[in-house]
Motif scaffolding. Structure first.
Motif, PDB file in Angstrom:
ATOM      1  N   ILE A   1       1.813   2.434   8.523  1.00 21.29           N
ATOM      2  CA  ILE A   1       0.348   2.501   8.702  1.00 21.29           C
ATOM      3  C   ILE A   1      -0.080   3.584   9.606  1.00 21.29           C
ATOM      4  O   ILE A   1       0.188   3.755  10.597  1.00 21.29           O
ATOM      5  CB  ILE A   1      -0.432   1.150   8.943  1.00 21.29           C
ATOM      6  CG1 ILE A   1       0.082   0.107   8.005  1.00 21.29           C
ATOM      7  CG2 ILE A   1      -1.904   1.480   9.294  1.00 21.29           C
ATOM      8  CD1 ILE A   1      -0.752  -1.261   8.367  1.00 21.29           C
TER       9      ILE A   1
ATOM     10  N   GLY B   1      -2.750   7.265   5.028  1.00 24.53           N
ATOM     11  CA  GLY B   1      -1.642   6.399   4.581  1.00 24.53           C
ATOM     12  C   GLY B   1      -0.593   6.930   4.936  1.00 24.53           C
ATOM     13  O   GLY B   1       0.582   6.805   4.207  1.00 24.53           O
TER      14      GLY B   1
ATOM     15  N   TRP C   1      -1.779   4.386  -2.757  1.00 25.03           N
ATOM     16  CA  TRP C   1      -2.363   3.283  -1.983  1.00 25.03           C
ATOM     17  C   TRP C   1      -2.309   3.980  -0.571  1.00 25.03           C
ATOM     18  O   TRP C   1      -1.369   4.593   0.030  1.00 25.03           O
ATOM     19  CB  TRP C   1      -1.695   2.106  -1.743  1.00 25.03           C
ATOM     20  CG  TRP C   1      -1.670   1.128  -3.307  1.00 25.03           C
ATOM     21  CD1 TRP C   1      -0.698   1.383  -4.104  1.00 25.03           C
ATOM     22  CD2 TRP C   1      -2.505   0.486  -3.632  1.00 25.03           C
ATOM     23  NE1 TRP C   1      -1.042   0.403  -4.993  1.00 25.03           N
ATOM     24  CE2 TRP C   1      -2.192  -0.207  -4.814  1.00 25.03           C
ATOM     25  CE3 TRP C   1      -3.749  -0.264  -2.818  1.00 25.03           C
ATOM     26  CZ2 TRP C   1      -2.976  -1.007  -5.541  1.00 25.03           C
ATOM     27  CZ3 TRP C   1      -4.403  -1.003  -3.590  1.00 25.03           C
ATOM     28  CH2 TRP C   1      -4.193  -1.419  -4.812  1.00 25.03           C
ATOM     29  N   THR C   2      -3.657   3.972   0.187  1.00 29.83           N
ATOM     30  CA  THR C   2      -3.678   4.469   1.674  1.00 29.83           C
ATOM     31  C   THR C   2      -3.950   3.274   2.208  1.00 29.83           C
ATOM     32  O   THR C   2      -4.686   2.154   1.860  1.00 29.83           O
ATOM     33  CB  THR C   2      -4.931   5.610   1.829  1.00 29.83           C
ATOM     34  OG1 THR C   2      -6.093   4.718   1.224  1.00 29.83           O
ATOM     35  CG2 THR C   2      -4.538   6.841   0.966  1.00 29.83           C
ATOM     36  N   PHE C   3      -3.832   3.303   3.449  1.00 31.17           N
ATOM     37  CA  PHE C   3      -3.787   1.913   4.653  1.00 31.17           C
ATOM     38  C   PHE C   3      -4.539   2.333   5.720  1.00 31.17           C
ATOM     39  O   PHE C   3      -4.224   3.248   6.432  1.00 31.17           O
ATOM     40  CB  PHE C   3      -2.210   1.453   4.905  1.00 31.17           C
ATOM     41  CG  PHE C   3      -1.261   1.248   3.638  1.00 31.17           C
ATOM     42  CD1 PHE C   3      -0.513   1.890   3.090  1.00 31.17           C
ATOM     43  CD2 PHE C   3      -1.440   0.032   3.124  1.00 31.17           C
ATOM     44  CE1 PHE C   3       0.035   1.648   1.967  1.00 31.17           C
ATOM     45  CE2 PHE C   3      -0.905  -0.535   2.272  1.00 31.17           C
ATOM     46  CZ  PHE C   3      -0.041   0.553   1.455  1.00 31.17           C
ATOM     47  N   SER C   4      -5.080   1.379   6.242  1.00 34.12           N
ATOM     48  CA  SER C   4      -5.755   1.586   7.889  1.00 34.12           C
ATOM     49  C   SER C   4      -5.780   0.198   8.188  1.00 34.12           C
ATOM     50  O   SER C   4      -5.889  -0.789   7.734  1.00 34.12           O
ATOM     51  CB  SER C   4      -7.214   2.051   7.474  1.00 34.12           C
ATOM     52  OG  SER C   4      -8.122   1.231   6.718  1.00 34.12           O
ATOM     53  N   THR C   5      -5.804   0.303   9.549  1.00 35.42           N
ATOM     54  CA  THR C   5      -5.910  -0.911  10.504  1.00 35.42           C
ATOM     55  C   THR C   5      -7.417  -1.471  10.733  1.00 35.42           C
ATOM     56  O   THR C   5      -7.981  -0.463  11.184  1.00 35.42           O
ATOM     57  CB  THR C   5      -5.189  -0.971  11.788  1.00 35.42           C
ATOM     58  OG1 THR C   5      -3.980  -0.688  11.319  1.00 35.42           O
ATOM     59  CG2 THR C   5      -5.101  -2.138  12.589  1.00 35.42           C
TER      60      THR C   5
ATOM     61  N   ARG D   1       2.770  -2.921  -0.771  1.00 33.27           N
ATOM     62  CA  ARG D   1       3.375  -2.701   0.584  1.00 33.27           C
ATOM     63  C   ARG D   1       4.560  -3.539   1.002  1.00 33.27           C
ATOM     64  O   ARG D   1       4.373  -4.837   0.633  1.00 33.27           O
ATOM     65  CB  ARG D   1       2.405  -2.737   1.798  1.00 33.27           C
ATOM     66  CG  ARG D   1       2.934  -2.522   2.906  1.00 33.27           C
ATOM     67  CD  ARG D   1       1.733  -2.212   3.910  1.00 33.27           C
ATOM     68  NE  ARG D   1       2.103  -1.986   5.449  1.00 33.27           N
ATOM     69  CZ  ARG D   1       2.405  -0.830   5.739  1.00 33.27           C
ATOM     70  NH1 ARG D   1       2.425   0.134   4.993  1.00 33.27           N
ATOM     71  NH2 ARG D   1       2.844  -1.010   7.216  1.00 33.27           N
TER      72      ARG D   1
ATOM     73  N   GLU E   1       3.707  -9.330   4.512  1.00 33.53           N
ATOM     74  CA  GLU E   1       2.564  -8.525   4.121  1.00 33.53           C
ATOM     75  C   GLU E   1       1.775  -9.517   3.297  1.00 33.53           C
ATOM     76  O   GLU E   1       2.335 -10.381   2.604  1.00 33.53           O
ATOM     77  CB  GLU E   1       2.973  -7.337   3.236  1.00 33.53           C
ATOM     78  CG  GLU E   1       3.991  -6.409   3.684  1.00 33.53           C
ATOM     79  CD  GLU E   1       3.592  -5.625   4.857  1.00 33.53           C
ATOM     80  OE1 GLU E   1       2.397  -5.888   5.543  1.00 33.53           O
ATOM     81  OE2 GLU E   1       4.292  -4.730   5.311  1.00 33.53           O
TER      82      GLU E   1
ATOM     83  N   GLU F   1      -0.900  -8.980   8.212  1.00 34.80           N
ATOM     84  CA  GLU F   1       0.534  -8.386   8.241  1.00 34.80           C
ATOM     85  C   GLU F   1       1.030  -8.946   9.550  1.00 34.80           C
ATOM     86  O   GLU F   1       0.311  -9.042  10.671  1.00 34.80           O
ATOM     87  CB  GLU F   1       0.462  -6.768   8.150  1.00 34.80           C
ATOM     88  CG  GLU F   1       2.007  -6.572   8.543  1.00 34.80           C
ATOM     89  CD  GLU F   1       1.808  -4.687   8.720  1.00 34.80           C
ATOM     90  OE1 GLU F   1       2.348  -4.200   7.857  1.00 34.80           O
ATOM     91  OE2 GLU F   1       1.282  -4.333   9.607  1.00 34.80           O
TER      92      GLU F   1
ATOM     93  N   VAL G   1      -5.323  -5.624   7.770  1.00 36.83           N
ATOM     94  CA  VAL G   1      -5.200  -4.126   7.227  1.00 36.83           C
ATOM     95  C   VAL G   1      -5.559  -4.082   6.023  1.00 36.83           C
ATOM     96  O   VAL G   1      -5.676  -5.183   5.206  1.00 36.83           O
ATOM     97  CB  VAL G   1      -3.648  -3.960   7.037  1.00 36.83           C
ATOM     98  CG1 VAL G   1      -3.319  -2.625   6.547  1.00 36.83           C
ATOM     99  CG2 VAL G   1      -2.728  -3.974   8.280  1.00 36.83           C
TER     100      VAL G   1
ATOM    101  N   ALA H   1      -5.883  -1.959   2.396  1.00 35.75           N
ATOM    102  CA  ALA H   1      -4.980  -1.218   1.334  1.00 35.75           C
ATOM    103  C   ALA H   1      -6.157  -0.837   0.432  1.00 35.75           C
ATOM    104  O   ALA H   1      -6.854  -1.633  -0.192  1.00 35.75           O
ATOM    105  CB  ALA H   1      -3.895  -1.861   0.617  1.00 35.75           C
TER     106      ALA H   1
END
Length: 462
Positions: free
Chosen positions: A27, A33, A48-52, A413, A420, A440, A455, A457
């Motif tokens: 991440i 992403g 797909w992009t991910f951020s916390t 993911r 996950e 996660e 997280v 997505a």
């Protein structure tokens, strides 16, 4: 998201040689992403992009994601503070409680701004929360909190918190479950014959489901019998608060687990809940076990047992689009996730969405702009592993959408050494992109402990 863009997203992932075998990128910072080549991505970058959203040590429990009235994303979830409280019941030794925070977050400038709604003391893990917005656009969060019961420590009241003027106000919806008014006439005698269980006890507010119906907040939740004894949960019932009034929605003897609520395009209300106990119900020749639905349509209530199957794992998923109501659930014994659809008064035969391994845990359901049902869920192991613990090596967050060719599923993911999707929540944003909020979990060797974070997505077109 229109059908062509939903299909493009799925096709962009499925066209890769083996998205299952590729290790996703870590991440990145919010709004990124990683460096490309993530789950389902090769060369051209990941769809797909991910951020916390929340990086605290033990957070993201039972998260619920929504599209706020302004068009951005908003969410609510539980965060474990790591602190303990002390409960002192009459004539008993002091007992510890766990202190949790109910957290609310709004997406602002590509990141989530978070705030604590309330602190609650609970015994064991939380039993659900629900997020909705009132007619003025103010966020509302329902959960179990408040004061201890006569025989149970921790918060045991049904609480509704609403934000206004920069702060949160907290209202106790129900503190004792004494709600003699019944939706269904046959429940009156049934409850009376069963020790008046649906009106006795003071542990209420479990598994809340909150929404807006006919311009007013509507809250469904579980009421269990005092919260002690071997048959406490077998004497549970489903309560409802609407237009400022309380009513026993269904005296099913054991019902009210995993409650979900959806409002269809005509304003009809649909409530799903689960009962794991096989007991006599108020309906002649119908036992209580399975998934039940209540419907408020044309000014009248009806109910039906939709799925007789037990057990059902972890949660239910419910959503509506136009006149369509969709329901999804995980069956642990079969290791699959199933989807059933209601149009008018009838249900179509359930469909298997995904059977690749022990899959479908913690399902969340949403419809895209074209009315296509989509699911986010967790796969935790290979086929035939029912009853075994999930392992990080086999764990994955999955996304599936039904198109004209049937259900298409991809891995969103599956990071090495991480679990996950322990809690998932799916929506489609105003631009039509799928967004999945999920928990996660991973072992931090340096700290020597398991860490859990929240997280987001976000699906992007290739």
């Amino acid at each position: 998201m229109h059908l062509r863009t939903t299909c493009a997203l799925i096709a962009g992932v499925l066209a890769l040689a083996s998205c299952e075998a590729q290790r996703p990128e870590p991440i990145g910072e919010p709004g990124t992403g990683g460096t490309g080549g993530g789950a389902g991505g090769a060369g051209g970058g990941s769809p797909w992009t991910f951020s916390t959203v929340d990086a605290e040590a033990d957070t993201g429990h039972q998260a619920e994601l929504r599209v706020a009235p302004g068009g951005g994303l908003a969410a609510a979830w539980y965060r474990n503070t790591g602190r303990q409280g002390i409960c002192q019941l009459p004539d008993r030794e002091p007992a510890p409680t766990d202190v949790w925070e109910v957290v609310y977050g709004e997406e602002r400038d590509g990141a989530f701004a978070t705030e604590v709604v309330a602190e609650v003391e609970l015994v064991g893990r939380p039993t659900g929360l629900s997020l909705a917005f009132d007619g003025s656009g103010a966020p509302m969060v329902a959960y179990m909190g408040g004061q201890p019961a006569q025989y149970r420590c921790g918060g045991t009241d049904s609480i509704l918190s609403t934000r206004g003027g920069g702060s949160w106000t907290h209202a106790t919806i129900d503190a004792d479950g004494a709600v003699p008014a019944m939706i269904f006439d046959e429940d009156v005698a049934f409850c009376a014959d069963y020790q008046d269980a649906c009106n006795r006890g003071d542990v209420v507010g479990l598994w809340p489901a909150l929404g807006m119906a006919d311009g007013s907040p509507l809250l469904a939740y579980r009421d269990i019998h005092f919260g002690f004894g071997v048959d406490a949960e077998e004497k549970a019932d489903l309560q409802l608060w609407w237009n400022g009034s309380l009513v026993t929605a269904e005296a099913t003897s054991g019902g009210g687990q995993f409650t979900r609520l959806a409002v269809d395009g005509a304003g009809g209300v649909h409530i799903a809940h689960y009962n794991q106990h096989k007991l006599s119900s108020a309906i002649p020749n119908v036992s209580t076990e399975g998934i039940w639905m209540l419907h408020f349509e044309g000014g009248a209530w009806s109910r039906e047992k939709v799925v007789p199957t037990t057990p059902v794992g972890e949660t239910l998923a419910l959503a509506a689009s136009g006149a369509i109501v969709g329901l999804a659930w995980h069956e642990p014994q079969a290791g699959v996730v199933r989807y059933a659809e209601r149009s008018g008064d009838g249900w179509a035969a359930p469909q298997v969405v995904d059977n690749r391994g022990r899959t479908g845990l913690s399902p969340s359901l949403a419809f895209d702009a074209d009315g296509n049902p989509a699911l986010a869920y967790r796969r935790c192991g290979p086929a035939g592993q029912s009853g075994a613990d999930c392992t990080a090596a086999d764990d994955a967050l999955r996304f599936a959408v039904r198109t004209g060719d049937g259900w298409k599923a991809v891995t969103v993911r599956s990071d090495e050494g991480r679990q996950e999707g322990l809690s998932t929540s799916l929506v489609f944003d105003p631009e039509g992109r799928p967004a999945i909020l999920f928990q996660e979990s991973y072992f931090d060797a340096q700290e020597g402990t398991v860490l859990r974070r929240l997280v987001l997505a976000r699906g992007e077109l290739p």
